[in-house]
Motif scaffolding. Structure first.
Motif, short mmCIF file in Angstrom:
data_model
loop_
_atom_site.label_atom_id
_atom_site.label_comp_id
_atom_site.label_asym_id
_atom_site.label_seq_id
_atom_site.Cartn_x
_atom_site.Cartn_y
_atom_site.Cartn_z
N ILE A 1 21.53 92.66 35.43
CA ILE A 1 20.49 91.71 34.99
C ILE A 1 21.10 90.33 34.99
O ILE A 1 22.13 90.10 34.36
CB ILE A 1 19.96 92.08 33.59
CG1 ILE A 1 19.26 93.44 33.68
CG2 ILE A 1 19.00 91.02 33.08
CD1 ILE A 1 18.58 93.88 32.44
N ILE B 1 18.64 88.79 27.48
CA ILE B 1 19.18 89.55 26.34
C ILE B 1 18.12 90.51 25.83
O ILE B 1 18.40 91.68 25.56
CB ILE B 1 19.66 88.58 25.24
CG1 ILE B 1 20.90 87.82 25.75
CG2 ILE B 1 19.98 89.34 23.95
CD1 ILE B 1 21.43 86.78 24.82
N ARG B 2 16.87 90.02 25.77
CA ARG B 2 15.78 90.88 25.30
C ARG B 2 15.61 92.10 26.22
O ARG B 2 15.44 93.23 25.76
CB ARG B 2 14.49 90.07 25.24
CG ARG B 2 13.31 90.79 24.70
CD ARG B 2 13.52 91.13 23.21
NE ARG B 2 12.44 91.93 22.70
CZ ARG B 2 11.31 91.42 22.24
NH1 ARG B 2 11.13 90.13 22.23
NH2 ARG B 2 10.36 92.22 21.79
N LEU B 3 15.68 91.86 27.53
CA LEU B 3 15.56 92.97 28.49
C LEU B 3 16.65 94.00 28.26
O LEU B 3 16.41 95.21 28.28
CB LEU B 3 15.63 92.44 29.93
CG LEU B 3 14.44 91.62 30.42
CD1 LEU B 3 14.73 91.05 31.80
CD2 LEU B 3 13.18 92.47 30.46
N MET B 4 17.87 93.51 28.03
CA MET B 4 18.99 94.44 27.84
C MET B 4 18.86 95.18 26.52
O MET B 4 19.15 96.37 26.43
CB MET B 4 20.32 93.68 27.92
CG MET B 4 20.61 93.20 29.34
SD MET B 4 22.24 92.44 29.51
CE MET B 4 21.85 90.72 29.39
N GLU B 5 18.38 94.48 25.48
CA GLU B 5 18.19 95.14 24.19
C GLU B 5 17.15 96.26 24.28
O GLU B 5 17.21 97.24 23.55
CB GLU B 5 17.71 94.12 23.15
CG GLU B 5 18.80 93.25 22.60
CD GLU B 5 18.26 92.18 21.65
OE1 GLU B 5 19.08 91.55 20.98
OE2 GLU B 5 17.03 91.97 21.61
N MET B 6 16.18 96.06 25.19
CA MET B 6 15.15 97.10 25.36
C MET B 6 15.69 98.28 26.16
O MET B 6 14.94 99.20 26.46
CB MET B 6 13.93 96.51 26.06
CG MET B 6 13.19 95.46 25.26
SD MET B 6 12.37 96.11 23.82
CE MET B 6 10.85 96.72 24.50
N GLY B 7 16.93 98.20 26.55
CA GLY B 7 17.54 99.35 27.20
C GLY B 7 17.69 99.24 28.70
O GLY B 7 18.09 100.20 29.37
N VAL C 1 15.63 85.76 27.35
CA VAL C 1 14.82 86.72 28.11
C VAL C 1 15.70 87.88 28.59
O VAL C 1 15.36 89.06 28.42
CB VAL C 1 14.13 86.02 29.30
CG1 VAL C 1 13.33 87.03 30.10
CG2 VAL C 1 13.23 84.90 28.81
N ILE D 1 19.87 98.48 30.98
CA ILE D 1 21.26 98.14 31.27
C ILE D 1 21.74 98.95 32.48
O ILE D 1 21.05 99.86 32.94
CB ILE D 1 22.18 98.36 30.05
CG1 ILE D 1 22.04 99.78 29.55
CG2 ILE D 1 21.90 97.35 28.96
CD1 ILE D 1 23.12 100.14 28.57
#
Lengths: 76, 734
Positions: free
Chosen positions: A19, A27-33, A25, A35
């Motif tokens: 990513i 970081i949010r995508l990665m937090e949602m899984g 934005v 990765i």
């Protein structure tokens, strides 16, 4: 051959390669899984070029193409 | 249940329990199931996050249950997201440090839900992990070894089905039991270099005589540009900025990607923990949600369903609620008549009828729309459709610079801005939410309709285009209706460029599983919103109404008017009323009232501002009517009725009001109302913030006075300029 998530045709599944971006934005995508190595399936798309629906880690996530284009994916 | 309680837990000191979890995990349902009706709702100081505290008893132990906003992570990027961190760290005044955290997770989706859990672990507070929607997980073929998970994670794990109130007893027991333990040390799941930098920074802070919680130091390093960093730099001694930059530089030089290191480490740890404890049996069948979505999010059928649902909401708010509002107004009229017939005319009666009763009426008249909109929102959100609606309409809303979440609030604002602004709570992103709130009053609400109708039917010529199919009056009405929405596009853009700057909002939204909405949650939400409106905005609206009454009444000697009123009422009470005499007396009274109004504070204000409204084609009477309409725009019709000597009991259908307006002249004999004047009045009313109730609600929803002040200023300026322009342009063509 890698592409980005927004380019992946509906119905296809691919693995997240990377990513790009270091802002909220991404970081949010990665937090949602979203990765590295996680499988993502394109489920559908909203009309008139709206967001698309993805299946990731067993839940449905909607992303605009501007966000999905940050996600580089590789075929399974 | 007391068997499992340790002796210390039976002490009566209240326990503070924080409830937190991802969105769509059934958190609100669990909160209501645990706390019942004993809930206090307010706002945390200086921000828009709802403070919801429930009171309950477990055994003999009183509990304060603090409901925190649904979130996917504890990495705050805005002051609103910081609230949860502050509450959990015991830094929020009058909440107190939680003794136990209940982390509610969706059992079907442990992996992502546990991300928040791993962050909570670092706060040093005992945690109870509640695996909710256990039945759905079982149906979806997810098998979890609960005992194994409890051992692996080192916290109490319970399963529950909040909606059916199952598994609540074990949860209650686990909460009390957890309160008497100390939290297990958190797993060290971040890479060693990150932990080392945390230590370096903590040591440096200590050398400066400052003690920061471990979690905040970690966040300050990891969240580049996040809320913790801002706070950290603002609150810690000079030199902190350099120390932070050095720490980050060492990490980056060591080959770490700061933005990705946390999510990678946490998800890797979660996977290692769940390995062997969670198994998915392939059921092979298509889930109910997938089957519904095949229709509901389909580009064609989905769009049709969307339009159908939105039309239903709009129709209900506009037509159905309007009927209910009519009933409230009738009731108000009935009470007024009752007072009128039992009291002699006088200042006190005027205060009661035109001030007090009118004030109460103008507050409760909003309740039907607020209740109905929240009924829809609560049902749609609880069943899972609201996210789909946002998904389908997002593309369209990006043209406003907003997201699909803003659609329902803005659409509702066409009926009334007040429920619309309150409904903006469904928008998670702060910038989008504030932008939506600030442009919502531009949408043409139903209170503007009487003004449009009066002006178009009286002054726009009955010309037809397209062979009679397109009447100019209808076209004018339509243009007025969409004017606000059209103007809202550049306003929203401008707001986001100037005042509401910040990161662009991601549209990273989960589409939850469909489920039956829980009636209890829906009813609670409707009642709590209506109550909050009455309690907080209601008082201010009431006071404003009375102030306007006073401004229109004082100063002035009303003796003659009251005497005439008494005479008219006496004549009307006779068996064979002398109609011509009553009419003559009424005319006389109307002229006196008109005279009184023009000499009142309000009338003097009108005359004072006349030079300012002249360019719009208005005289002091229109100016005064517009000023009187600032608290509530629908007042203009009655004010015009009085000032043009017809008495206050007129409406837009009134032939004599139209006649009186048409025959009104400037002192030099020119007609006062022309097409251009009518258009400029309509444009002014379309764009102006003439609604005290809306401004009060904006204050309540944003928590700061500067937002209603800004809304009022920009809309008034916009209305003035646009009215002036339209007067100049229309004058040229007519």
């Amino acid at each position: 051959m890698t592409t980005t998530l927004d380019q992946l045709p509906i119905g296809n599944t691919a693995r997240v390669a990377q990513i790009s971006g270091d802002d909220g934005v991404s970081i949010r995508l990665m937090e949602m899984g979203l990765i590295d190595g996680v499988a993502v399936k394109v489920v559908g798309a909203a009309p008139f070029g709206g967001p698309r629906e993805y299946l990731v880690r067993g839940f449905r996530l909607s992303l605009r193409s501007s966000e999905a284009s940050r996600v580089a994916v590789a075929p399974l | 249940m007391s068997a499992s309680l340790s002796p210390s837990a039976t002490a009566s000191a209240p326990l503070t329990v924080a409830l937190i979890g991802n969105p769509n995990t059934g958190k609100s349902t669990l909160f209501s199931a645990l706390s019942g009706i004993q809930t206090r709702i307010g706002n945390y100081p200086g921000c828009t996050v709802e403070k919801k505290i429930g009171r309950l008893q477990i055994g003999s132990r009183p509990i304060r249950l603090v409901d925190l906003p649904g979130t996917y992570s504890l990495s705050p990027r805005s002051p609103d997201e910081m609230v949860s961190v502050d509450v959990l760290l015991g830094r929020m005044p009058d909440v107190g440090r939680p003794d136990v955290i209940v982390c509610i997770v969706d059992a079907s989706n442990l992996e992502r839900n546990l991300y928040l859990f791993t962050q909570l672990r670092e706060l040093g507070i005992p945690i109870v992990l509640a695996l909710n929607m256990w039945d759905v997980a079982q149906r979806n073929g997810v098998n979890i070894d609960v005992a194994g998970l409890e051992k692996q994670l080192g916290v109490r794990v319970v399963t529950c089905e909040a909606q059916r109130k199952r598994g609540l007893e074990p949860l209650r027991e686990a909460i009390v039991a957890a309160a008497s333990t100390t939290a297990a040390p958190p797993p060290e799941l971040l890479p060693e270099p990150v932990r080392r930098e945390e230590q370096v920074l903590t040591d440096w802070l200590a050398s400066q005589g400052k003690k920061e919680p471990h979690y905040l130091v970690e966040r300050a390093i990891l969240d580049v540009g996040g809320e913790t960093e801002l706070r950290f730099l603002a609150e810690t001694p000079a030199g902190a900025r350099e120390k932070l930059a050095e720490a980050r530089k060492r990490l980056t030089d060591g080959g770490l990607r700061l933005a990705a290191v946390e999510s990678l480490s946490r998800y890797r740890w979660i996977q290692s923990q769940l390995d062997g404890l969670v198994t998915h049996s392939e059921t092979g069948r298509v889930s109910i949600t997938d089957r519904i979505d095949a229709v509901v999010t389909h580009w064609f059928s989905g769009t049709l369903i969307f339009v159908g649902i939105m039309f239903t909401i709009f129709w209900t708010l506009f037509i159905f609620a309007d009927g209910l509002m009519g009933n409230i107004e009738e009731g108000q009229g009935w009470v007024s008549d009752l007072v009128t017939s039992n009291m002699a005319p006088g200042t006190l009666r005027s205060l009661i009828v035109d001030g007090l009763i009118n004030g109460v009426g103008s507050v409760i008249v909003f309740i039907p729309q607020i209740a109905l909109l929240f009924l829809f929102i609560a049902i749609l959100e609880d069943c899972g459709y609201l996210a789909r609606a946002a998904y389908l309409i997002d593309r369209f809303m990006t043209k406003f610079g907003l997201s699909g979440r803003s659609f329902v609030p803005l659409m509702s604002s066409f009926a009334c801005a007040i429920p619309g602004i309150m409904g903006a709570r469904v928008i998670e992103n702060r910038r989008d939410r504030f932008t939506t709130i600030l442009i919502a009053p531009l949408m043409s609400c139903s209170a503007r309709l009487p003004v449009y109708l009066l002006m178009t039917t009286a002054f726009v010529p009955a010309v037809y285009f397209l062979g009679g199919w397109l009447p100019l009056q209808a076209l004018t009405l339509f243009v007025m209706y969409i004017l606000g929405a059209v103007v809202a596009v550049p306003i929203a853009w401008l707001l986001k460029k100037t005042i509401l700057t910040g990161e662009t909002s991601p549209f990273v939204m989960e589409l939850p599983e469909y489920k039956w909405p829980s009636p209890w949650i829906v009813v609670q939400r409707v009642i709590s919103q209506a109550w909050r409106f009455l309690e907080e905005a209601g008082t201010l609206i009431f006071v404003t109404t009375i102030l306007v009454w006073a401004a229109g009444y004082f100063p002035g000697d009303h003796t003659e008017s009251h005497a005439l009123a008494a005479q008219i009422e006496a004549l009307e009470g006779e068996e064979t009323p002398d109609k011509p005499r009553i009419e003559a007396l009424k005319d006389q009274k109307n002229h006196i009232d008109s005279e009184l109004l023009s000499n009142s504070l309000l009338g003097r204000t009108g005359k004072f501002i006349e030079p300012a409204v002249r360019p719009l084609g208005w005289d002091w009477r229109i100016g005064m009517a517009a000023v009187a309409s600032f608290p509530a725009r629908e007042v203009i019709i009655a004010t015009m009725g009085t000032i043009f000597s017809l008495g206050g009991d007129v409406d837009e259908e009134n032939e004599s009001l139209r006649g009186a307006l048409a025959s009104a002249t400037w002192p030099d004999g020119r007609p006062l109302f022309t097409v251009a004047t009518a258009v400029s009045i309509m444009v002014f009313f379309a764009l102006c913030a003439q609604c005290g109730a809306t401004l009060m609600v904006i204050f309540r929803e944003t928590g700061q006075w500067r937002w209603p002040v800004l809304t009022f200023s920009y809309m008034t300026a916009l209305a003035y300029v646009a009215a002036w322009l339209s007067f100049v342009i229309v004058s040229k063509f007519t």
